[in-house]
Motif scaffolding. Structure first.
Motif, mmCIF file in Angstrom:
data_model
loop_
_atom_site.group_PDB
_atom_site.id
_atom_site.type_symbol
_atom_site.label_atom_id
_atom_site.label_comp_id
_atom_site.label_asym_id
_atom_site.label_seq_id
_atom_site.Cartn_x
_atom_site.Cartn_y
_atom_site.Cartn_z
ATOM 1 N N LEU A 23 95.853 26.897 56.026
ATOM 2 C CA LEU A 23 96.548 25.963 55.159
ATOM 3 C C LEU A 23 97.162 24.921 56.085
ATOM 4 O O LEU A 23 97.950 25.268 56.974
ATOM 5 N N GLN A 24 96.761 23.676 55.914
ATOM 6 C CA GLN A 24 97.241 22.632 56.807
ATOM 7 C C GLN A 24 98.025 21.585 56.037
ATOM 8 O O GLN A 24 97.797 21.365 54.854
ATOM 9 N N PHE A 25 98.947 20.935 56.740
ATOM 10 C CA PHE A 25 99.823 19.933 56.152
ATOM 11 C C PHE A 25 99.889 18.740 57.089
ATOM 12 O O PHE A 25 99.900 18.894 58.306
ATOM 13 N N LYS A 26 99.934 17.554 56.500
ATOM 14 C CA LYS A 26 100.055 16.343 57.306
ATOM 15 C C LYS A 26 101.219 15.529 56.757
ATOM 16 O O LYS A 26 101.203 15.090 55.603
ATOM 17 N N LYS A 27 102.230 15.336 57.573
ATOM 18 C CA LYS A 27 103.388 14.536 57.167
ATOM 19 C C LYS A 27 102.973 13.081 57.007
ATOM 20 O O LYS A 27 102.050 12.613 57.683
ATOM 21 N N ALA A 28 103.661 12.377 56.109
ATOM 22 C CA ALA A 28 103.390 10.959 55.910
ATOM 23 C C ALA A 28 103.562 10.228 57.238
ATOM 24 O O ALA A 28 104.555 10.424 57.939
ATOM 25 N N ALA A 30 101.947 10.724 59.935
ATOM 26 C CA ALA A 30 101.491 11.527 61.085
ATOM 27 C C ALA A 30 100.015 11.267 61.355
ATOM 28 O O ALA A 30 99.253 10.916 60.460
ATOM 29 N N ALA A 31 99.629 11.453 62.590
ATOM 30 C CA ALA A 31 98.228 11.242 62.974
ATOM 31 C C ALA A 31 97.395 12.518 62.830
ATOM 32 O O ALA A 31 96.181 12.454 62.706
ATOM 33 N N HIS A 32 98.057 13.684 62.852
ATOM 34 C CA HIS A 32 97.320 14.944 62.854
ATOM 35 C C HIS A 32 97.907 15.925 61.841
ATOM 36 O O HIS A 32 99.072 15.841 61.480
ATOM 37 N N TYR A 33 97.075 16.872 61.428
ATOM 38 C CA TYR A 33 97.510 17.967 60.565
ATOM 39 C C TYR A 33 98.100 19.080 61.420
ATOM 40 O O TYR A 33 97.710 19.256 62.575
ATOM 41 N N SER A 34 99.005 19.853 60.842
ATOM 42 C CA SER A 34 99.503 21.055 61.516
ATOM 43 C C SER A 34 99.220 22.250 60.611
ATOM 44 O O SER A 34 99.258 22.145 59.386
#
Length: 52
Positions: A23-28, A30-34
């Motif tokens: 399950l990945q999330f990308k902050k507004a 941000a360049a990459h998912y975590s």
């Protein structure tokens, strides 16, 4: 109805039990998912229910 390739191959998804799913999330902005969480599929290729 299952889709078939021009060569007659079945195009249905063929998964494998015990495979990790991230399950990945990308902050507004941000360049990459975590990766937030990693779980494994069960025998039915379903994800475990982690509802609160």
């Amino acid at each position: 109805m299952r889709r078939r390739s021009p060569a007659g191959q079945d195009l249905a998804y063929q998964g494998f039990m015990g495979q990790p799913v991230e399950l990945q999330f990308k902050k507004a902005g941000a360049a990459h998912y975590s990766t937030v969480k990693t779980v494994k599929t069960d025998q039915r290729l379903a994800l475990p229910d982690h509802s609160p």
